[in-house]
Design a protein around this motif. Structure first.
Motif, PDB file in Angstrom:
ATOM      1  N   VAL A   1      36.554  10.839 -44.544  1.00 31.10           N
ATOM      2  CA  VAL A   1      36.600  10.159 -43.247  1.00 31.10           C
ATOM      3  C   VAL A   1      38.041   9.763 -42.916  1.00 31.10           C
ATOM      4  O   VAL A   1      38.508   9.960 -41.794  1.00 31.10           O
ATOM      5  CB  VAL A   1      35.657   8.933 -43.233  1.00 31.10           C
ATOM      6  N   VAL A   2      38.754   9.229 -43.900  1.00 33.15           N
ATOM      7  CA  VAL A   2      40.149   8.825 -43.669  1.00 33.15           C
ATOM      8  C   VAL A   2      41.001  10.035 -43.308  1.00 33.15           C
ATOM      9  O   VAL A   2      41.830   9.972 -42.396  1.00 33.15           O
ATOM     10  CB  VAL A   2      40.721   8.065 -44.893  1.00 33.15           C
ATOM     11  N   ARG A   3      40.783  11.170 -43.959  1.00 32.97           N
ATOM     12  CA  ARG A   3      41.531  12.396 -43.615  1.00 32.97           C
ATOM     13  C   ARG A   3      41.243  12.812 -42.176  1.00 32.97           C
ATOM     14  O   ARG A   3      42.151  13.164 -41.424  1.00 32.97           O
ATOM     15  CB  ARG A   3      41.159  13.537 -44.561  1.00 32.97           C
ATOM     16  N   THR A   4      39.975  12.761 -41.801  1.00 35.74           N
ATOM     17  CA  THR A   4      39.592  13.117 -40.427  1.00 35.74           C
ATOM     18  C   THR A   4      40.258  12.183 -39.431  1.00 35.74           C
ATOM     19  O   THR A   4      40.809  12.621 -38.417  1.00 35.74           O
ATOM     20  CB  THR A   4      38.054  13.045 -40.272  1.00 35.74           C
ATOM     21  N   LEU A   5      40.215  10.898 -39.723  1.00 37.19           N
ATOM     22  CA  LEU A   5      40.804   9.911 -38.811  1.00 37.19           C
ATOM     23  C   LEU A   5      42.316  10.067 -38.726  1.00 37.19           C
ATOM     24  O   LEU A   5      42.892   9.927 -37.647  1.00 37.19           O
ATOM     25  CB  LEU A   5      40.429   8.499 -39.255  1.00 37.19           C
ATOM     26  N   GLU A   6      42.951  10.367 -39.846  1.00 40.94           N
ATOM     27  CA  GLU A   6      44.403  10.572 -39.814  1.00 40.94           C
ATOM     28  C   GLU A   6      44.742  11.775 -38.939  1.00 40.94           C
ATOM     29  O   GLU A   6      45.659  11.725 -38.118  1.00 40.94           O
ATOM     30  CB  GLU A   6      44.964  10.772 -41.219  1.00 40.94           C
TER      31      GLU A   6
ATOM     32  N   HIS B   1      46.463  -1.866 -35.232  1.00 40.67           N
ATOM     33  CA  HIS B   1      45.360  -2.371 -36.065  1.00 40.67           C
ATOM     34  C   HIS B   1      44.395  -1.256 -36.485  1.00 40.67           C
ATOM     35  O   HIS B   1      43.269  -1.542 -36.871  1.00 40.67           O
ATOM     36  CB  HIS B   1      44.586  -3.497 -35.381  1.00 40.67           C
ATOM     37  N   GLY B   2      44.848  -0.017 -36.435  1.00 36.96           N
ATOM     38  CA  GLY B   2      44.001   1.107 -36.819  1.00 36.96           C
ATOM     39  C   GLY B   2      43.550   1.031 -38.265  1.00 36.96           C
ATOM     40  O   GLY B   2      42.379   1.252 -38.567  1.00 36.96           O
ATOM     41  N   VAL B   3      44.479   0.718 -39.163  1.00 36.74           N
ATOM     42  CA  VAL B   3      44.119   0.640 -40.588  1.00 36.74           C
ATOM     43  C   VAL B   3      43.095  -0.468 -40.807  1.00 36.74           C
ATOM     44  O   VAL B   3      42.100  -0.273 -41.515  1.00 36.74           O
ATOM     45  CB  VAL B   3      45.372   0.435 -41.468  1.00 36.74           C
TER      46      VAL B   3
ATOM     47  N   VAL C   1      42.569   1.882 -47.952  1.00 35.91           N
ATOM     48  CA  VAL C   1      42.832   2.902 -46.919  1.00 35.91           C
ATOM     49  C   VAL C   1      44.229   3.488 -47.128  1.00 35.91           C
ATOM     50  O   VAL C   1      44.409   4.713 -47.086  1.00 35.91           O
ATOM     51  CB  VAL C   1      42.682   2.321 -45.492  1.00 35.91           C
ATOM     52  N   TYR C   2      45.229   2.631 -47.374  1.00 35.77           N
ATOM     53  CA  TYR C   2      46.582   3.132 -47.633  1.00 35.77           C
ATOM     54  C   TYR C   2      46.606   4.014 -48.879  1.00 35.77           C
ATOM     55  O   TYR C   2      47.298   5.037 -48.911  1.00 35.77           O
ATOM     56  CB  TYR C   2      47.581   1.984 -47.777  1.00 35.77           C
ATOM     57  N   ASN C   3      45.848   3.656 -49.907  1.00 35.49           N
ATOM     58  CA  ASN C   3      45.769   4.500 -51.109  1.00 35.49           C
ATOM     59  C   ASN C   3      45.184   5.871 -50.779  1.00 35.49           C
ATOM     60  O   ASN C   3      45.678   6.891 -51.258  1.00 35.49           O
ATOM     61  CB  ASN C   3      44.936   3.829 -52.199  1.00 35.49           C
ATOM     62  N   TYR C   4      44.119   5.893 -49.979  1.00 33.78           N
ATOM     63  CA  TYR C   4      43.533   7.173 -49.570  1.00 33.78           C
ATOM     64  C   TYR C   4      44.559   8.009 -48.817  1.00 33.78           C
ATOM     65  O   TYR C   4      44.674   9.217 -49.042  1.00 33.78           O
ATOM     66  CB  TYR C   4      42.306   6.965 -48.683  1.00 33.78           C
TER      67      TYR C   4
ATOM     68  N   ASP D   1      39.718   1.853 -27.831  1.00 37.82           N
ATOM     69  CA  ASP D   1      38.321   2.190 -27.552  1.00 37.82           C
ATOM     70  C   ASP D   1      37.976   3.551 -28.147  1.00 37.82           C
ATOM     71  O   ASP D   1      36.867   3.760 -28.617  1.00 37.82           O
ATOM     72  CB  ASP D   1      38.043   2.208 -26.046  1.00 37.82           C
ATOM     73  N   SER D   2      38.950   4.461 -28.116  1.00 38.00           N
ATOM     74  CA  SER D   2      38.725   5.792 -28.680  1.00 38.00           C
ATOM     75  C   SER D   2      38.449   5.703 -30.178  1.00 38.00           C
ATOM     76  O   SER D   2      37.585   6.409 -30.688  1.00 38.00           O
ATOM     77  CB  SER D   2      39.940   6.697 -28.451  1.00 38.00           C
ATOM     78  N   LEU D   3      39.167   4.850 -30.867  1.00 40.09           N
ATOM     79  CA  LEU D   3      38.954   4.709 -32.310  1.00 40.09           C
ATOM     80  C   LEU D   3      37.539   4.226 -32.593  1.00 40.09           C
ATOM     81  O   LEU D   3      36.856   4.766 -33.462  1.00 40.09           O
ATOM     82  CB  LEU D   3      39.988   3.767 -32.926  1.00 40.09           C
ATOM     83  N   ASP D   4      37.082   3.239 -31.849  1.00 36.13           N
ATOM     84  CA  ASP D   4      35.708   2.770 -32.033  1.00 36.13           C
ATOM     85  C   ASP D   4      34.706   3.889 -31.766  1.00 36.13           C
ATOM     86  O   ASP D   4      33.709   4.034 -32.471  1.00 36.13           O
ATOM     87  CB  ASP D   4      35.412   1.580 -31.110  1.00 36.13           C
TER      88      ASP D   4
END
Length: 125
Positions: A82-87, A96-98, A112-115, A54-57
């Motif tokens: 955004v991907v950097r922030t999320l990481e 299932h985060g990715v 996403v994996y490339n980023y 729920d936090s991820l959403d």
């Protein structure tokens, strides 16, 4: 005593609770995993933390509000940010985060994996 909704402690913590996607409850509704907050020795509120998924959403929704548009409409550089922030916030430790992030960004899991790999490679140089 002041009603809990009007209590200064509630006023102080509500923005943080809302940002986390948590829930404020009365202290009598607290369960073992909830966080009880006290004021001058008296339990005032309980905070129920969200489940990680729920936090991820909630984080994704906050990022959309920050950017002022759906994340899928961002350019590549903004999506990488955004991907950097999320990481940094642990989004990819959630099951299932990715996949969830890829769907929100309108890209493939591979992208996403490339980023992520690009960011990690840049850090190690």
């Amino acid at each position: 005593m002041t009603e809990p909704a009007d209590h200064p402690l509630v006023t102080a913590v509500k923005p943080l609770v809302d940002a986390m996607g948590a829930e404020i409850l009365g202290p009598d509704q607290a369960q073992p995993d909830d966080v009880l907050l006290s004021w001058e020795g008296e339990d005032v509120i309980a905070v129920r933390l969200p489940q990680l998924s729920d936090s991820l959403d909630h984080i994704l929704a906050a990022l959309e509000r920050r950017h002022g548009r759906p994340l899928a409409e961002l350019d590549r550089k903004a999506k990488q940010s955004v991907v950097r922030t999320l990481e940094a916030r642990g989004a990819f430790s959630v099951r299932h985060g990715v996949e969830t992030v890829a769907s929100a960004l309108g890209v493939s899991r591979f992208t996403v994996y490339n980023y992520l790999n690009r960011e990690n490679a840049a850090r190690s140089e």
